[in-house]
Design a protein around this motif. Structure first.
Motif, short mmCIF file in Angstrom:
data_model
loop_
_atom_site.label_atom_id
_atom_site.label_comp_id
_atom_site.label_asym_id
_atom_site.label_seq_id
_atom_site.Cartn_x
_atom_site.Cartn_y
_atom_site.Cartn_z
N ILE A 1202 41.63 54.48 48.47
CA ILE A 1202 41.78 54.74 47.02
C ILE A 1202 43.16 54.29 46.55
CG2 ILE A 1202 42.11 56.66 45.40
CD1 ILE A 1202 39.66 57.95 46.57
N LYS A 1203 44.14 54.63 47.42
CA LYS A 1203 45.52 54.29 47.06
C LYS A 1203 45.67 52.76 46.91
CE LYS A 1203 50.00 55.33 49.00
NZ LYS A 1203 50.61 55.88 50.20
N GLU A 1204 45.05 52.05 47.83
CA GLU A 1204 45.13 50.58 47.82
C GLU A 1204 44.40 50.00 46.61
OE1 GLU A 1204 46.28 47.81 49.83
OE2 GLU A 1204 47.70 49.42 50.30
N ASN A 1205 43.28 50.61 46.26
CA ASN A 1205 42.38 49.96 45.31
C ASN A 1205 42.37 50.57 43.90
OD1 ASN A 1205 40.86 47.84 46.92
ND2 ASN A 1205 40.78 49.64 48.23
N ASP A 1206 43.09 51.70 43.71
CA ASP A 1206 43.08 52.33 42.38
C ASP A 1206 43.76 51.39 41.38
OD1 ASP A 1206 42.54 54.78 40.87
OD2 ASP A 1206 44.71 54.68 40.52
N PRO A 1207 43.11 51.10 40.23
CA PRO A 1207 43.69 50.15 39.25
C PRO A 1207 45.11 50.54 38.85
CG PRO A 1207 41.44 50.68 38.67
CD PRO A 1207 41.78 51.57 39.81
N GLU A 1208 45.32 51.85 38.67
CA GLU A 1208 46.66 52.29 38.22
C GLU A 1208 47.70 51.94 39.28
OE1 GLU A 1208 48.89 56.36 36.70
OE2 GLU A 1208 46.77 56.42 37.18
N GLN A 1209 47.35 52.24 40.52
CA GLN A 1209 48.28 51.94 41.62
C GLN A 1209 48.55 50.43 41.67
OE1 GLN A 1209 49.56 54.10 43.80
NE2 GLN A 1209 48.35 55.97 43.53
N ARG A 1210 47.47 49.65 41.60
CA ARG A 1210 47.63 48.20 41.72
C ARG A 1210 48.48 47.65 40.56
NH1 ARG A 1210 41.65 46.05 42.61
NH2 ARG A 1210 42.59 43.96 42.53
N LEU A 1211 48.28 48.25 39.35
CA LEU A 1211 49.05 47.80 38.18
C LEU A 1211 50.53 48.11 38.39
CD1 LEU A 1211 48.34 46.47 35.49
CD2 LEU A 1211 48.20 48.72 34.45
N GLY A 1212 50.77 49.33 38.94
CA GLY A 1212 52.15 49.75 39.19
C GLY A 1212 52.87 48.74 40.09
N LYS A 1213 52.13 48.18 41.10
CA LYS A 1213 52.75 47.24 42.03
C LYS A 1213 53.17 45.95 41.34
CE LYS A 1213 50.40 48.63 46.26
NZ LYS A 1213 49.26 48.28 47.09
N LEU A 1214 52.48 45.63 40.21
CA LEU A 1214 52.78 44.36 39.54
C LEU A 1214 53.93 44.49 38.53
CD1 LEU A 1214 49.12 43.17 38.88
CD2 LEU A 1214 50.64 42.41 40.68
N LYS A 1215 54.37 45.76 38.27
CA LYS A 1215 55.37 46.00 37.21
C LYS A 1215 56.65 45.17 37.40
CE LYS A 1215 57.76 49.98 35.13
NZ LYS A 1215 57.97 51.43 35.27
N PRO A 1216 57.24 45.12 38.64
CA PRO A 1216 58.49 44.35 38.79
C PRO A 1216 58.30 42.87 38.43
CG PRO A 1216 58.00 45.61 40.79
CD PRO A 1216 56.85 45.80 39.88
N GLN A 1217 57.12 42.33 38.80
CA GLN A 1217 56.91 40.92 38.52
C GLN A 1217 56.85 40.68 36.99
OE1 GLN A 1217 53.82 40.71 41.78
NE2 GLN A 1217 54.05 38.57 41.28
N TYR A 1218 56.15 41.58 36.26
CA TYR A 1218 56.07 41.45 34.80
C TYR A 1218 57.45 41.56 34.18
CZ TYR A 1218 50.98 41.36 34.38
OH TYR A 1218 49.66 40.99 34.44
#
Length: 1575
Positions: A1202-1218
């Motif tokens: 769930i941790k790996e695949n939860d949209p919120e979690q995945r979005l959070g990982k992309l924050k630094p790149q944005y």
């Protein structure tokens, strides 16, 4: 030598191409050597062929041996001239063309003069068998005087029945040269119109059966003028058969015949007058001079004149005869007239009557030995008067002169082979059969027997060499070769003579006893034994030497005397020399039915050394009922002289070596032929001895096992004995088939005379085959073979080709019958067929050399000593061949596994790179089909490898032919395993990728929103007047991010309660098990509170009431241990399944729980588990504990997913790149370089790390396979040896305990340790990682290079192309990729150039990711765990021996039978004695041969004989130890840690035999090497 004769002699030698042999004499070995020429049967073509034609035909008992005509070769082969030639031949026809032929007697004289004295002996013996007249005096050709052939006749023994013994059916048997009998001589005076020799043939032939004893002018080539044979005196005999009507004379008589005129050969004539009872002079006229010479003759001899009528009436002959009458005492009856009108038959009758009259008038009787005395007085040479022969004779006499009573002599002088040797043989067998063990514990009993063996050897060794033996050894060791040869011959003659006298006495006594047969019936077996004991030959002396040598070896091995004090170390060398010279050597001593193994080994090893290692040989054996002409058959085929004399009942087997000519070795594929002759099968003399049948069985099994070709010799008349022998033979063949030895079998039916025999006997052959099939079935049942077998299943047997019908040896009634012509021809055909067969074989089967032959002797003998042969057979050649094949198979298997791992890994990458919406079931189906193709190809590859390997001609492949099927099945099993693996892997990845479809859709929606907001924020910030600094940019971005997330109102993924779901499945699984189970489940705590570590055995787990009896207690204990082991193995299996699923990174699926329950249920339903009396309480608890562990692991896995695949979690990982993209865009700097770096860092780096992890496991396995220690891990057997050796070096109890108790865990830990230390010592895995990374980095560069040519405009198009090219190799994270593409306006070529620039740094970064990891954590991340792959390779099947728990050693993963190289004391498998609670020291490999019993859960606590263990454990084959020291390893371990094991197993220490205490660490290691056939 007169000059004329000398020249003629030299000329004749030149024609016969024998000049060189006048000095270098021909030897018997030259004639017997097997060459291309020796197999030819044609007519000679040149004079040079004649001597060889004569010798070879004679050795083969061919009646045409004396024929000297040459074949006419056509002048040319043109068809046209043929007719004309034929006509010319007819017109020019005259008597035999004397120019193209030689007189047979010339050839005979020349050959004899060019042969050494041993070949001369052979020539005369064979001539005597053929009933040819023998040369008594050889003319003086290369000597001053003529020579008497005494030595040459020494070997001839004749049997006859004089009329005086006719009634009692007795017979006489005597050496020809010692037999005193009347001699009648025939000589010629002047010329003569009729043939004297032809007349003699008629006189000696019974009326109905003419035979040419003497060559005469009407025989082929008999009219050719003699060149050197004049002066030859020939001698022939008449021996009666005891039938008054058909015998010509009642007593034996000799007839001598002088060739040539007495005028020219006066010394010969004088000699004849001295020795003869009567001299017949054939003449047509007597002249004055002849009268004068004759009148001087003495009158001790009677003279007869044979004259024809014309002679009597003419030229004064009558007058001279009258004058001679008083001097020669002639009367009317002394002149036999023959007119042209005289009836030939009537004349012969007159002659026969004259001879009969002489015999009645008590004539002088002279033996050939006595003739020699006369010859010496007359100055005639005697052939045995040379120094060497006489010296040897004296030497032999010194030994034989003391022998009067053979049985007594053997007892007193040949002491080692008497009772002691018999006892030794019995103890040796008892060690294997344990028949008289009684109540003594098994290993103690074995130790006692070993002590007894040593005692007997010490007893033997105490004896000193007797005088006669010392002389015998000196005779063999110190005499020069020729003299030694004479010495052995003299020994043989003397011993045979003594034995004959002894036997005839015994026979007389036996007859007397039989007449008064009211005597005690026990008398007769006594006599049988005496007759058996009365045979004495050179072989008995050799046997004694063998025993001296063996006794000494045993004592040296035990350390009782030092190597330097050995006396008999040179004896094997002496015996090896004898074998090289063609003497037979005893292989099996039939008197005690034992093999002197050490002696045979040492002799043959010496022989191998003397041959410089060139000892490839084909082994040919002859088996058959005694007295069926076996030895004669061998003698005719190969000229072999096995010990055959009348009344000699040598039991056992003898081997003889025949050399193959150098130029024929290549074609035949061997250097020698080893012929084994067996004696004593079903021998009447021995049948009454108690162990006769067993002895026959052992003998047949052994020799058939050793041979490449077996000839079964049967005489048609004794059908019942034939049946017995067939039974024995079939048994032996069945055993051989079982161990992979398929000999060729030829049946020889003797005494079948009809021309149509082959056709007539078709019915008999079919009947024989039916009988053989019946016997095979019976034997298969006896040997406990499950399958239906026919004879052709166990034998290479062809009804048509492998039956030979050989006519009777004698043509007529012995003793006067000549050899049957058909006999020799048929035997020749058989011989020719055998050699053709061998030529064919040499292509696809390498012959044994001496070391291999010895290994066969050793292993067959070991198996024969055990009663159950098939399960007792072990052979290091088989083991070696099996190990080689296992090693090959392990290579092929790893190749297949590795290929599939890499293929699956590629396809996983491919699936992970597909957008979820494109993944429908057709993709999966297509991949599965592709997998099927791959699997099919790879399986075929392995099967092809297997086929090629069996055709490759590697050593001893035919021995492991029966395992081929195991390996075939293993290959197919491997295919099924890899199919399951690849399908489940693909399905798993497919499901994971499909599962992300929903979350991916939500995520891309969120990203779209975020990107809009970022866009707006950018515009907003650009429009504002003041410039934002870094902190302000970040703050503005943070505010926007928080607001957006609030707007999106994110709903996290649903979290499941795994333990509750699993509990539900468990209840469902147990719902039909009754109320008690239901109640237990109600009372149970929640699943996650159970852990398998806390699972302990309880009394409630077993279902029976525990009673008082010790047996019951023991039985309960055993059930307890076995149930505990079952629980452990189930826990291990289920935990490993759970671990695999958790590592798969998928979401939890309910099928996982169902699979775990299926695995447990399947095990609990097996038959052997039902015997354990397990209660349902055990089942419930076990399932709770196993599912408890699994529930916790699966819950954690689910949460990770769930941790790996939860949209919120995945979005959070992309924050630094944005954020960084936003900043770059705001500052309007060219961010192409940053984005290119981001692509390398965020997308390529994780993909490359993943790529290395997927491949590193297989590379590690390959790396270890290439290392120095690779051999230890190459097969199950080598690994086993390596582990046990290491344990011995460390010698720590804890390690042994772990090894014996938890074998699987122990092995896994060992392998894990090995992998860790291997790479710690090698510093790191860096080299391998570089090796894996290097090709993919190259591929990246290629893709970048090629994309330049495509001239893509946008970065988006460039990346699409880039990812597509690498979709089989790298999983590039889509999320990060999309951020890199957000508002990316860079040019594709520029972006690509930056990536190319960053590649070296990227590579360094990837490698440093690995560098910083500990090796343990590296291994845990690999897709293929190297320790598991190696474990699969060396573990194979893991089944343990039901008694001692030693693991199975089979190298083929799928096999019908489990077996182990070395078993261990059963106490190490926790077995203890019921009453004493002491650990058991018995070793199962001994127990299965003993009378011990066992009880276990399988027998439901009942006691059963150990011998019948296969009734309960049919898939185990427990073989006896290959030698007495084979199990020393475990004996050493047990005696070292007896007390510790007892304490650990809650028992008392074992009561160990004393000699275990003497075993050293070095001996333990040696025994380990022996058990695993490690050189």
């Amino acid at each position: 030598m007169e000059n004329g004769k000398g020249k003629a002699f030299q000329e004749l030698l030149r024609k016969l191409e024998l000049q060189e042999h006048l000095s270098r004499k021909l030897r018997l070995s030259d004639v017997l050597e097997i060459s291309q020429e020796s197999l030819k049967n044609g007519t000679p073509e040149t004079f040079g062929d004649l001597p060889w034609h004569f010798l070879r035909k004679l050795v083969a008992l061919n009646m045409m041996a004396r024929n000297t005509s040459l074949v006419h070769r056509a002048a040319d082969d043109e068809g046209g001239s043929e007719e004309k030639q034929r006509l010319d031949d007819i017109l020019n026809f005259s008597d035999t063309d004397t120019r193209v032929s030689l007189h047979p007697l010339d050839v005979l004289c020349a050959v004899l003069l060019c042969s050494d004295s041993f070949l001369q002996q052979e020539i005369l013996s064979k001539m005597s068998m053929c009933q040819f007249a023998l040369p008594l005096l050889l003319p003086a050709l290369n000597t001053p005087k003529c020579t008497l052939m005494l030595w040459a006749m020494r070997d001839i023994v004749r049997k006859w029945r004089p009329h005086s013994l006719a009634e009692s059916r007795g017979f006489m048997e005597e050496s020809l040269v010692l037999t005193s009998l009347p001699t009648i001589s025939f000589v010629r005076l002047g010329s003569c119109s009729f043939s004297k020799s032809k007349l003699l043939n008629e006189v000696l032939s019974p009326s109905q059966q003419h035979h040419d004893f003497f060559i005469h002018r009407d025989m082929e080539s008999g009219n050719v003028p003699r060149e050197i044979a004049d002066g030859l005196v020939e001698i022939s005999w008449y021996f009666p058969s005891g039938t008054e009507n058909s015998d010509l004379f009642p007593e034996p008589v000799a007839v001598a015949n002088l060739r040539g005129d007495i005028e020219s050969h006066w010394p010969q004539f004088s000699f004849l007058t001295e020795i003869s009872s009567a001299v017949f002079i054939v003449t047509e006229s007597i002249s004055e001079r002849e009268y004068a010479r004759l009148s001087l003759q003495g009158s001790a001899t009677k003279y007869y004149f044979m004259v024809n009528n014309q002679a009597v009436t003419s030229n004064g002959t009558l007058g001279f005869l009258k004058k001679l009458a008083p001097a020669l005492k002639l009367n009317n009856s002394c002149v036999l007239q023959k007119g042209s009108a005289t009836n030939q038959a009537a004349y012969i009758k007159v002659l026969q009557s004259a001879i009969a009259a002489i015999m009645k008038s008590s004539p002088k009787r002279v033996s050939i030995e006595t003739m020699a005395e006369t010859a010496r007085q007359l100055g005639i040479q005697v052939d045995e008067d040379n120094k060497k022969c006489q010296h040897a004779s004296e030497y032999a006499k010194e030994i034989t002169i003391h022998i009067k009573d053979v049985a007594k002599y053997k007892k007193e002088k040949l002491r080692l082979q008497g009772e002691t040797w018999k006892n030794l043989a019995e103890v040796e067998k008892e060690l294997c059969r344990m028949r008289n063990q009684g109540d003594i514990p098994l290993e103690k009993y074995k130790s006692q027997l070993k002590e007894k063996l040593l005692e007997l050897r010490v007893q033997q060794n105490k004896h000193d060499l007797t005088d006669s033996l010392s002389k015998f050894i000196t005779g063999l060791g110190l005499l020069p070769p020729e003299e030694k040869h004479y010495f052995l011959k003299w020994m043989k003659f003397d011993l045979d003579h003594i034995a004959r006298e002894n036997l005839s006495k015994l026979r007389g006594q036996y007859k007397e006893k039989c007449k008064n047969s009211k005597d005690d019936p026990k008398m007769f077996p006594e006599y049988d034994k005496l007759i058996s004991a009365s045979s004495l030959g050179v072989e008995h002396f050799m046997r004694e030497l063998g025993q001296f040598h063996e006794a000494e070896c045993s004592i040296v091995q035990e350390g009782k005397i030092a190597e330097s004090q050995r006396q008999f170390i040179h004896l094997p060398g002496i015996a090896a020399d004898l074998m090289l010279e063609g003497f037979p050597m005893e292989l099996i001593d039939g008197d005690v039915s034992n093999i002197p193994l050490q002696w045979v080994t040492d002799v043959l090893t010496e022989l191998h050394a003397k041959l410089g290692g060139r000892s490839r040989m084909v082994v040919l054996t002859v088996l058959g009922v005694q007295s069926t002409g076996k030895s004669t058959l061998l003698n005719t085929m190969f000229g072999l002289q096995f010990a055959v004399s009348s009344g000699r009942c040598t039991r056992g087997a003898f081997m003889s070596l025949i050399k193959v000519a150098e130029n024929f070795q290549q074609e035949l594929g061997c250097d020698f032929i080893l012929v084994i002759d067996t004696e004593g099968l079903k021998a009447p003399e021995l049948a009454k001895l108690e162990d006769s049948y067993e002895h026959d069985n052992e003998l047949a099994t052994l020799v058939i096992g050793l041979s490449d070709i077996t000839i079964v010799n049967m005489a048609m008349e004794n059908a019942t004995e034939m049946k017995d022998i067939l039974q024995i033979v079939v048994h032996a063949f069945l055993r051989m088939e079982e161990i992979g030895q398929r000999a060729n079998c030829q049946f020889v039916h003797q005494n079948v005379s009809d021309v149509s025999a082959h056709e007539q006997n078709m019915r008999d052959r079919k009947h024989l085959l039916e009988q053989l099939d019946e016997m095979t079935k019976a034997a298969a049942n006896m040997e406990k073979k499950g399958r239906e077998l026919k004879f052709s299943d166990i034998m290479d047997y062809d009804l048509e080709k492998h039956n030979w019908y050989i006519p009777a040896l004698w043509h007529g009634v012995p003793p006067m019958a000549p050899v049957n012509m058909g006999y020799s021809e048929k035997v020749y055909e058989l011989k020719k067929y055998l050699f053709e067969f061998l030529k064919g074989c040499s292509q696809n089967r390498s012959p044994k050399n001496i070391p291999q032959f010895l290994e066969w002797v050793r292993s067959l003998w070991n198996a024969v000593k055990h009663e159950n042969f098939i399960f007792s057979f072990r052979n290091s050649l088989v083991a070696e061949a099996y190990n080689q094949l296992s090693m090959k198979y392990a290579e092929w298997e790893w190749g297949f596994r590795k290929m599939m791992h890499l293929w699956v890994s590629e396809k996983e990458t491919f699936i992970q790179n597909q957008p979820p919406d494109k993944l429908d079931t057709s993709v999966l189906t297509k991949l599965k089909n592709e997998a099927q193709d791959k699997l099919r190809q790879e399986t075929k590859k392995i099967l092809d490898h297997l086929k090629q390997y069996f055709e490759s001609g590697a050593a001893n492949l035919h021995l492991i032919e029966k395992y081929k099927e195991d390996f075939r099945r293993s290959a197919n099993g491997l295919r099924n395993e890899l199919e399951r693996y690849s399908f489940s892997k693909l399905k798993e990845v497919f499901e994971i990728r499909k599962g992300r479809h929903k979350t991916d859709a939500i995520l891309s929606e969120y990203k779209r929103k975020i990107e809009e907001k970022v866009d707006r924020l950018l515009n907003h910030c650009r429009k504002s007047k003041c410039k934002l600094n870094n902190d302000e940019q970040e703050k503005a971005f943070e505010t926007m991010w928080t607001e957006t997330l609030r707007e999106l109102s994110l709903s996290p993924l649903l979290k499941r309660n795994v333990d509750e779901e699993m509990e539900f499945h468990l209840r469902k699984d147990l719902e039909n098990k009754g109320s008690a189970v239901w109640q237990e489940l109600q009372d149970a705590k929640s699943l996650p509170t159970y852990t398998t570590q806390n699972f302990k055995m309880k009394k409630e787990y077993l279902k029976f009431k525990i009673s008082v009896s010790a047996v019951k207690e023991y039985f309960t204990q055993e059930c307890w241990h076995k149930t505990e082991a079952l629980a452990k193995s189930l826990i291990d299996e289920c935990n490993s399944y759970t671990e695999k699923k958790v590592n798969g990174k998928a979401d939890y699926d309910e099928t996982y729980c169902r699979e775990l329950l299926r695995m447990i249920n399947e095990q609990l339903q097996q038959a052997n588990v039902e015997n354990l009396h397990i209660s349902t309480c055990f089942e419930v608890d076990l399932k709770l504990h196993i599912l408890g562990d699994a529930a916790r692991a699966f819950q954690k896995m689910h949460e990770e997913f769930i941790k790996e695949n939860d949209p919120e979690q995945r979005l959070g990982k992309l924050k630094p790149q944005y954020l960084s993209t936003f900043k770059a865009l705001y500052l309007e700097k060219d961010e192409c370089q940053d984005r290119a770096w981001n692509f390398c860092d965020q997308c390529l780096r994780p993909a490359l790390v993943d790529y290395v992890n997927k491949r590193l496991g297989t590379e590690i396995v390959d790396d270890i396979r290439r290392s120095e220690q690779s051999a230890d891990y190459s097969t199950r057997s080598f690994f086993q040896f390596f582990v046990l050796k290491k344990l011995l070096e460390e010698n720590e109890f804890e390690s042994y305990l772990q090894y014996t108790r938890n074998y699987v865990d122990f092995i896994k830990i060992q392998i894990q340790k090995h992998v860790l230390t291997f790479y710690r010592e090698k510093a790191s895995l860096g080299d391998l990682e570089k090796r894996i990374l290097s090709p993919i980095i190259d591929k990246l560069r290629d893709v970048l290079k090629n994309s330049k040519d495509l001239k893509t405009k946008t970065v988006s198009a460039f990346l699409d192309n880039f990812c597509e090219k690498l979709q089989q190799d790298l999983v590039i994270p889509r999320d990060s990729l999309e951020v890199i593409l957000f508002k990316n306006t860079a040019r594709a070529d520029q972006f690509s150039a930056f990536i190319e620039q960053f590649i070296p740094d990227l590579e360094k970064q990837v490698l440093s990711t690995f560098e910083n990891l500990e090796i343990e954590s590296k291994l845990s991340k690999l897709a293929v765990k190297p320790q598991d792959a190696i474990f699969k390779r060396v573990f194979v099947c893991g089944k343990q021996c039901p008694f001692c728990k030693v693991p199975c050693d089979a190298g083929a993963p799928v096999h019908e039978e489990h077996f182990a190289g070395v078993h261990r004391p059963e106490g190490l498998g926790k077995y203890r004695w019921h009453k004493t609670r002491r650990l058991v020291s018995d070793i199962c490999s001994s127990s299965v041969a003993s009378n011990n019993t066992f009880s276990c859960t399988e027998t439901k606590g009942e006691f059963h004989p150990h011998k019948d263990y296969r009734k309960y454990f049919p898939d185990w084959r427990i073989q006896p130890d290959p030698s007495l020291t084979a199990s020393d390893y475990w004996k050493f371990v047990f005696k070292e840690f007896n007390h510790q094991f007892a304490k650990e197993f809650d028992a008392l220490p074992a009561d160990l035999p004393e000699d275990w205490g003497k075993i050293t660490k070095e001996q333990a290691l040696e025994s380990l090497k022996e058990a695993f056939t490690v050189k």
